[in-house]
Write a protein that holds these residues in place. Structure first.
Motif, PDB file in Angstrom:
ATOM      1  N   LEU A   1       0.835  -1.199   0.000  1.00 32.20           N
ATOM      2  CA  LEU A   1       0.000   0.000   0.000  1.00 32.20           C
ATOM      3  C   LEU A   1       0.869   1.247   0.000  1.00 32.20           C
ATOM      4  CD1 LEU A   1      -2.803  -1.120   2.486  1.00 32.20           C
ATOM      5  CD2 LEU A   1      -2.962  -0.924  -0.008  1.00 32.20           C
ATOM      6  N   GLU A   2       1.965   1.170   0.750  1.00 32.51           N
ATOM      7  CA  GLU A   2       2.877   2.308   0.810  1.00 32.51           C
ATOM      8  C   GLU A   2       3.528   2.546  -0.556  1.00 32.51           C
ATOM      9  OE1 GLU A   2       5.569   2.195   4.240  1.00 32.51           O
ATOM     10  OE2 GLU A   2       6.971   3.338   2.971  1.00 32.51           O
ATOM     11  N   GLN A   3       4.004   1.467  -1.167  1.00 36.95           N
ATOM     12  CA  GLN A   3       4.609   1.593  -2.504  1.00 36.95           C
ATOM     13  C   GLN A   3       3.644   2.221  -3.497  1.00 36.95           C
ATOM     14  OE1 GLN A   3       6.143  -1.990  -4.357  1.00 36.95           O
ATOM     15  NE2 GLN A   3       6.766  -2.786  -2.368  1.00 36.95           N
ATOM     16  N   ALA A   4       2.398   1.750  -3.446  1.00 41.66           N
ATOM     17  CA  ALA A   4       1.420   2.210  -4.439  1.00 41.66           C
ATOM     18  C   ALA A   4       0.864   3.588  -4.092  1.00 41.66           C
ATOM     19  CB  ALA A   4       0.281   1.213  -4.545  1.00 41.66           C
ATOM     20  N   GLY A   5       1.124   4.038  -2.867  1.00 43.15           N
ATOM     21  CA  GLY A   5       0.547   5.307  -2.443  1.00 43.15           C
ATOM     22  C   GLY A   5      -0.967   5.219  -2.337  1.00 43.15           C
ATOM     23  N   VAL A   6      -1.450   4.030  -2.022  1.00 38.87           N
ATOM     24  CA  VAL A   6      -2.889   3.834  -1.864  1.00 38.87           C
ATOM     25  C   VAL A   6      -3.159   3.676  -0.374  1.00 38.87           C
ATOM     26  CG1 VAL A   6      -4.815   2.232  -2.256  1.00 38.87           C
ATOM     27  CG2 VAL A   6      -3.209   2.737  -4.108  1.00 38.87           C
ATOM     28  N   GLU A   7      -3.957   4.584   0.172  1.00 41.23           N
ATOM     29  CA  GLU A   7      -4.217   4.521   1.601  1.00 41.23           C
ATOM     30  C   GLU A   7      -5.247   3.442   1.916  1.00 41.23           C
ATOM     31  OE1 GLU A   7      -5.510   7.961   4.401  1.00 41.23           O
ATOM     32  OE2 GLU A   7      -3.710   8.557   3.270  1.00 41.23           O
ATOM     33  N   GLN A   8      -6.350   3.470   1.190  1.00 42.67           N
ATOM     34  CA  GLN A   8      -7.401   2.476   1.381  1.00 42.67           C
ATOM     35  C   GLN A   8      -7.730   1.816   0.047  1.00 42.67           C
ATOM     36  OE1 GLN A   8      -8.503   1.349   4.102  1.00 42.67           O
ATOM     37  NE2 GLN A   8      -7.923   2.897   5.602  1.00 42.67           N
ATOM     38  N   PRO A   9      -7.392   0.531  -0.084  1.00 42.42           N
ATOM     39  CA  PRO A   9      -7.830  -0.173  -1.305  1.00 42.42           C
ATOM     40  C   PRO A   9      -9.339  -0.366  -1.252  1.00 42.42           C
ATOM     41  CG  PRO A   9      -6.862  -1.728   0.265  1.00 42.42           C
ATOM     42  CD  PRO A   9      -6.690  -0.348   0.859  1.00 42.42           C
ATOM     43  N   ASP A  10      -9.958  -0.606  -2.415  1.00 42.65           N
ATOM     44  CA  ASP A  10     -11.405  -0.820  -2.433  1.00 42.65           C
ATOM     45  C   ASP A  10     -11.771  -2.192  -1.881  1.00 42.65           C
ATOM     46  OD1 ASP A  10     -12.131   1.673  -3.676  1.00 42.65           O
ATOM     47  OD2 ASP A  10     -11.092   0.906  -5.441  1.00 42.65           O
ATOM     48  N   ALA A  11     -10.809  -3.114  -1.904  1.00 40.12           N
ATOM     49  CA  ALA A  11     -11.092  -4.457  -1.396  1.00 40.12           C
ATOM     50  C   ALA A  11      -9.790  -5.136  -1.010  1.00 40.12           C
ATOM     51  CB  ALA A  11     -11.811  -5.280  -2.457  1.00 40.12           C
ATOM     52  N   ILE A  12      -9.925  -6.135  -0.157  1.00 44.64           N
ATOM     53  CA  ILE A  12      -8.776  -6.936   0.255  1.00 44.64           C
ATOM     54  C   ILE A  12      -9.118  -8.394  -0.056  1.00 44.64           C
ATOM     55  CG2 ILE A  12      -7.371  -7.693   2.212  1.00 44.64           C
ATOM     56  CD1 ILE A  12      -8.154  -4.942   3.549  1.00 44.64           C
ATOM     57  N   VAL A  13      -8.328  -9.004  -0.940  1.00 47.97           N
ATOM     58  CA  VAL A  13      -8.630 -10.372  -1.374  1.00 47.97           C
ATOM     59  C   VAL A  13      -7.390 -11.232  -1.176  1.00 47.97           C
ATOM     60  CG1 VAL A  13      -9.518 -11.804  -3.248  1.00 47.97           C
ATOM     61  CG2 VAL A  13     -10.145  -9.384  -3.138  1.00 47.97           C
ATOM     62  N   VAL A  14      -7.539 -12.318  -0.433  1.00 49.90           N
ATOM     63  CA  VAL A  14      -6.381 -13.147  -0.091  1.00 49.90           C
ATOM     64  C   VAL A  14      -6.629 -14.596  -0.499  1.00 49.90           C
ATOM     65  CG1 VAL A  14      -5.020 -14.053   1.849  1.00 49.90           C
ATOM     66  CG2 VAL A  14      -5.686 -11.643   1.819  1.00 49.90           C
ATOM     67  N   GLY A  15      -5.575 -15.256  -0.950  1.00 51.46           N
ATOM     68  CA  GLY A  15      -5.640 -16.692  -1.226  1.00 51.46           C
ATOM     69  C   GLY A  15      -4.707 -17.424  -0.280  1.00 51.46           C
ATOM     70  N   THR A  16      -5.160 -18.535   0.263  1.00 48.48           N
ATOM     71  CA  THR A  16      -4.282 -19.353   1.097  1.00 48.48           C
ATOM     72  C   THR A  16      -4.687 -20.817   0.950  1.00 48.48           C
ATOM     73  OG1 THR A  16      -3.428 -19.758   3.334  1.00 48.48           O
ATOM     74  CG2 THR A  16      -5.713 -19.037   3.178  1.00 48.48           C
ATOM     75  N   GLY A  17      -3.691 -21.665   0.783  1.00 47.06           N
ATOM     76  CA  GLY A  17      -3.998 -23.076   0.582  1.00 47.06           C
ATOM     77  C   GLY A  17      -4.382 -23.756   1.874  1.00 47.06           C
ATOM     78  N   LEU A  18      -3.556 -23.577   2.887  1.00 47.25           N
ATOM     79  CA  LEU A  18      -3.776 -24.295   4.139  1.00 47.25           C
ATOM     80  C   LEU A  18      -4.034 -23.375   5.325  1.00 47.25           C
ATOM     81  CD1 LEU A  18      -1.145 -27.129   3.642  1.00 47.25           C
ATOM     82  CD2 LEU A  18      -3.623 -27.374   3.631  1.00 47.25           C
ATOM     83  N   GLY A  19      -4.035 -22.086   5.083  1.00 41.80           N
ATOM     84  CA  GLY A  19      -4.406 -21.158   6.140  1.00 41.80           C
ATOM     85  C   GLY A  19      -3.394 -21.087   7.265  1.00 41.80           C
ATOM     86  N   CYS A  20      -3.910 -20.752   8.452  1.00 37.83           N
ATOM     87  CA  CYS A  20      -3.045 -20.462   9.589  1.00 37.83           C
ATOM     88  C   CYS A  20      -2.684 -21.746  10.338  1.00 37.83           C
ATOM     89  CB  CYS A  20      -3.752 -19.476  10.500  1.00 37.83           C
ATOM     90  SG  CYS A  20      -4.190 -17.961   9.649  1.00 37.83           S
ATOM     91  N   LEU A  21      -1.736 -22.474   9.774  1.00 38.68           N
ATOM     92  CA  LEU A  21      -1.403 -23.803  10.314  1.00 38.68           C
ATOM     93  C   LEU A  21      -0.831 -23.743  11.719  1.00 38.68           C
ATOM     94  CD1 LEU A  21       0.158 -25.641   7.230  1.00 38.68           C
ATOM     95  CD2 LEU A  21      -2.041 -26.094   8.346  1.00 38.68           C
ATOM     96  N   GLN A  22       0.013 -22.740  11.970  1.00 39.37           N
ATOM     97  CA  GLN A  22       0.684 -22.659  13.273  1.00 39.37           C
ATOM     98  C   GLN A  22      -0.344 -22.545  14.401  1.00 39.37           C
ATOM     99  OE1 GLN A  22       4.003 -19.820  13.215  1.00 39.37           O
ATOM    100  NE2 GLN A  22       3.730 -19.492  15.404  1.00 39.37           N
ATOM    101  N   ASP A  23      -1.297 -21.645  14.246  1.00 37.41           N
ATOM    102  CA  ASP A  23      -2.317 -21.473  15.279  1.00 37.41           C
ATOM    103  C   ASP A  23      -3.311 -22.631  15.288  1.00 37.41           C
ATOM    104  OD1 ASP A  23      -1.612 -19.186  16.745  1.00 37.41           O
ATOM    105  OD2 ASP A  23      -2.281 -17.879  15.131  1.00 37.41           O
ATOM    106  N   THR A  24      -3.557 -23.215  14.126  1.00 41.43           N
ATOM    107  CA  THR A  24      -4.459 -24.369  14.068  1.00 41.43           C
ATOM    108  C   THR A  24      -3.861 -25.518  14.870  1.00 41.43           C
ATOM    109  OG1 THR A  24      -5.266 -23.728  11.890  1.00 41.43           O
ATOM    110  CG2 THR A  24      -5.631 -26.007  12.539  1.00 41.43           C
ATOM    111  N   GLU A  25      -2.573 -25.794  14.627  1.00 42.33           N
ATOM    112  CA  GLU A  25      -1.948 -26.896  15.363  1.00 42.33           C
ATOM    113  C   GLU A  25      -1.868 -26.569  16.858  1.00 42.33           C
ATOM    114  OE1 GLU A  25       2.122 -28.008  14.876  1.00 42.33           O
ATOM    115  OE2 GLU A  25       1.729 -29.999  15.693  1.00 42.33           O
ATOM    116  N   LYS A  26      -1.569 -25.308  17.140  1.00 43.48           N
ATOM    117  CA  LYS A  26      -1.458 -24.907  18.541  1.00 43.48           C
ATOM    118  C   LYS A  26      -2.779 -25.135  19.278  1.00 43.48           C
ATOM    119  CE  LYS A  26       0.094 -20.958  21.299  1.00 43.48           C
ATOM    120  NZ  LYS A  26       0.441 -19.524  21.241  1.00 43.48           N
TER     121      LYS A  26
END
Lengths: 310, 394, 86
Positions: free
Chosen positions: A70-95
């Protein structure tokens, strides 16, 4: 049919190679060595201390890359946040799995709260106070490509800048699991996160042009699908200056196995996209790049990008 | 412009088919009860689907091999929604499912044996990743190409429907099966207990005395089609999904903001997208989990949007339990049934209005008024808020 | 009873992973949930309930009850003393 094109106006990656805040990394990095480790910045510069103290590896990587982008692009607020993850938060899941099966009394909730796949996108929105569309795609090796498709649709629907990214984290038990489930797999399993700002209009920051993205689940004929995808974009395999692939190499010409650089994780194709973006900055002879993701044989992800014309 | 809904399928604590669910809704019969199927669950009450894994596998005719309960439930609901539709060379067909913990019901069995060093079965982990249920359903129905899974905690199912509708409107697909599936797991029960919002009594959505949720499990799918697909399949249109919106609350990791910011935005934008006026909403199927925080925040959001003219509303969570990623899809099917049958469902276990807002939900089945438009809310952890609007097909 | 307060501070730092904070940084009367104090939030409150059970054998089932008890190290120590005396 004239397909709309979109612009990558920022890219940020944390991986096992010096990719973070290092424009031109593509020309200096070599294949991962055995026992490589995640190269992390001082997260305090990117994440508020109050949030940082609870964050697992995948959250730190994601929020730092997102904020850097966001800093590089000089964009303060994007219109949307879209994330892809295969297995997600494994560390906290296992914990949390561990505490829930070993502790009899009250259970500490933090790991559970941060075990859900949408924690990365949620934490980014929380960090910057973003109220826009917030989405998490999780289709194993195609999670990032699906996030990209969603982001491109949002731009078609009228949005201007989308923060789109991917992250997956390695935890130790994965080594044991893979030894049992996929003996003989080559290459190290790693962690990585890449985020991008995808923009509708070309601006001064434009680093690359995204021409097309496709996902083919339960694919039968990879060659045929690659051919159709190229034809759909009025190109042939021969028009490509560089092919970044995961899986089997049967491409003519200049082809690089990006898994040798990123290591193996479900969303490594996001690393490949940043690699392509970086190549455009360092090698002006490269114009058309195809990222061909067959990390899992039954799934095919295709991303076609090109350099921004001078 | 709306997208046609031409098929629905559901399995939940109150029934194994659409017909059974509708009957239980009419009769005001909850499916929440003592835990019978999930071993080692630390919950006195939950909304279980009344079939064991082996009964489900037998009914579905599945070959031996690792399969999660999430997949079994998903397959059952997806088959019902798909009906006798056929694979087609000309209709571009996709599938989007939603899940919060994927095959955790199997992974936790593995992990217990792993910790105890009692010969853990690694094959159980083959169903861990969230996408595996979706791929399994796709393979069985002959869907290839666009196969995707969303995971945004409790709003996942609604988001799958939203994404499907967008893909159709943008012309990327002609037909798409959308929905969600989540099996009850010790992991999630323990998780909500750790947050101290798991009620050991019946959950009481929108009641002053509410003190938490009961988890449930289930799956639901809807078939969405564009005109081209519809012309070829000749399916009957049940209703339309005409409005949708997703907004982030950006307030707290688990709690919703007291002023209901994200929820208000989601509801307002979904109604705007549908082209309707707020007065056109006949019924609101609320998220209404029964937690102190959600129900207050959602009540405030309803007041923000509708002022003093709040449409009849109720939460159906006291029927099914909170089915997490499946909830948005299950309640979407309830919304379709509401329009088809002109029904407004009772909010079970309600006695006293929440002091701060004073909102009174519908407490008895209403069948006397025409239901033309239903707003369905799904709000989740991490501030993921989504709303959908379903309308009668004219 | 000075050591109970010291113990509490150590336990809080560990349970909440307050990497940047040391025992000396926490005043006995500092408001734990105030930004001027430790700036804790509702997730931390749940972690503090776990802490009470884990280290002090005290069960607190109603999170509301914690609000008063968790105001500061002083109030926490007082709460523990009272519960133990009951």
């Amino acid at each position: 049919m004239n397909k709309p094109e979109f612009y990558i106006s920022a890219a940020s990656t944390i991986s096992h190679l010096p990719t973070f805040k290092n424009v031109g990394f593509s020309s200096v990095i070599g294949p991962l060595e055995a026992n490589s480790v995640l190269i992390t910045p001082d997260y305090k510069g990117y994440i508020e201390a109050g949030l940082l103290r609870r964050m697992s590896k995948i959250l730190r990587m994601s929020v730092a890359c997102a904020n850097d982008c966001l800093e590089q692009a000089g964009v303060e607020q994007p219109d949307a946040i879209v994330v892809g993850t295969g297995l997600g938060c494994l560390q906290d899941t296992e914990k949390f799995l561990n505490t829930s099966q070993t502790i009899e009394g009250l259970l500490p909730p933090t790991a559970f709260i941060q075990s859900t796949h949408n924690t990365m996108a949620g934490q980014v929105s929380l960090t910057i106070g973003n109220h826009g569309y917030n989405m998490t795609h999780t289709q194993n090796t195609l999670s990032f490509e699906h996030a990209m498709l969603d982001a491109m649709m949002l731009l078609q629907e009228g949005d201007s800048h989308i923060l789109v990214g991917a992250a997956d984290e390695y935890i130790e038990i994965l080594t044991e699991i893979m030894a049992q489930l996929a003996p003989g797999q080559d290459g190290p399993m790693t962690s990585g996160s890449s985020f991008f700002v995808l923009s509708k209009e070309r601006n001064e920051q434009a680093l690359a042009v995204v021409k097309d993205v496709a996902t083919i689940g339960l694919v039968e004929d990879v060659q045929q699908n690659v051919g159709d995808f190229m034809a759909d974009n009025a190109l042939t395999i021969e028009d490509l200056d560089l092919i970044l692939y995961a899986g089997k190499d049967n491409f003519p010409g200049n082809a690089v196995d990006y898994l040798a650089l990123s290591g193996i994780y479900s969303t490594a194709s996001a690393f490949a996209l940043h690699y392509a973006v970086d190549v455009f900055q360092t090698d002006k002879k490269i114009s058309n790049v195809l990222i061909c993701n067959s990390l899992r044989k039954s799934n095919l992800g295709l991303m076609l990008v090109r350099a921004v014309e001078a | 412009m709306g997208v046609r809904v031409t098929g629905i399928g559901i399995v939940s604590a109150i029934g194994l088919t659409v017909g059974e669910n509708l009957r239980a809704l009419r009769e005001g019969k909850s499916g929440i009860g003592p835990v019978r199927y999930l071993e080692g669950a630390k919950a006195s009450l939950a909304g279980e689907v009344k079939m064991s894994n082996s009964e489900l596998a037998d009914e579905l005719g599945l070959a031996a091999g690792p399969v999660s309960r999430t997949s079994l439930l998903g397959l059952k609901a997806a088959r019902e929604a798909w009906g006798d539709n056929k694979r087609s060379g000309v209709i571009r067909t996709g599938i989007i499912s939603a899940t919060s913990v994927g095959g955790m019901d199997r992974s936790e069995v593995f992990y217990q044996d792993y910790l105890n060093k009692t010969n853990p079965d690694y094959d159980l982990l083959k169903t861990h990743d969230s996408g595996s249920t979706t791929e399994r359903i796709a393979a069985e129905l002959g869907i290839s190409g666009y196969i995707n899974t969303l995971s945004t905690a409790c709003s996942s199912g609604a988001n799958a429907i939203m994404l499907g509708a967008r893909l159709i409107l943008q012309g990327k697909l002609d037909r798409v099966l959308v929905g969600g599936s989540d099996a009850l797991a010790r992991f999630t029960i323990d998780g909500f207990r750790s947050l101290m919002i798991y009620d050991d009594q019946w959950c009481r959505p929108f009641d002053e005395s509410r003190s938490g949720l009961n988890l449930g499990e289930g799956a639901a799918f809807l078939l969405l089609e564009n005109t081209k697909s519809f012309a070829l399949t000749g399916n009957r249109t049940l209703c339309e999904v005409s409005g949708w919106a997703n907004a982030a609350d950006a307030y707290h990791q688990t709690a919703s903001s007291p002023e209901g910011k994200g929820a208000t935005m989601a509801i307002e934008n979904a109604i705007e997208k549908s082209g309707l006026n707020i007065n056109d909403i006949s019924y609101v199927n609320a998220h209404g989990t029964g937690t102190k925080n959600n129900d207050l925040s959602e009540s405030v959001a309803l007041k923000n949007v509708f002022g003093n003219r709040i449409p009849p509303f109720s939460s159906t969570k006291a029927f099914t339990g909170h089915t997490l990623a499946a909830a948005g899809a299950i309640e979407a099917v309830f919304s379709v049934l509401s329009i088809q049958n002109n029904l407004i469902y009772p909010n079970l276990n309600y006695k006293t209005a929440i002091e701060e807002t004073g909102l009174v939900p519908v407490t008895r089945l209403e069948s006397g008024n025409v239901v033309n438009a239903v707003l369905s809310n799904s709000f989740g952890f991490g501030g993921n808020n989504s709303s959908l609007v379903f309308t009668r097909h004219e | 009873m000075g050591s109970l307060k010291e113990d509490l501070k150590r336990q809080i730092i560990e349970q909440l992973n307050l990497e940047e904070v040391s025992v000396e940084d926490i005043a006995d009367d500092a408001l734990l949930f105030n930004d001027e104090g430790l700036g804790l939030d509702s997730i931390d409150a749940l972690e503090l309930i776990v802490l009470l059970e884990k280290y002090h054998g005290i069960q607190l089932t109603n999170p509301e009850e914690g609000k008063e008890a968790f105001r500061s190290i002083d109030t926490m120590a007082e709460y523990i003393r009272k519960r133990k005396a009951d």
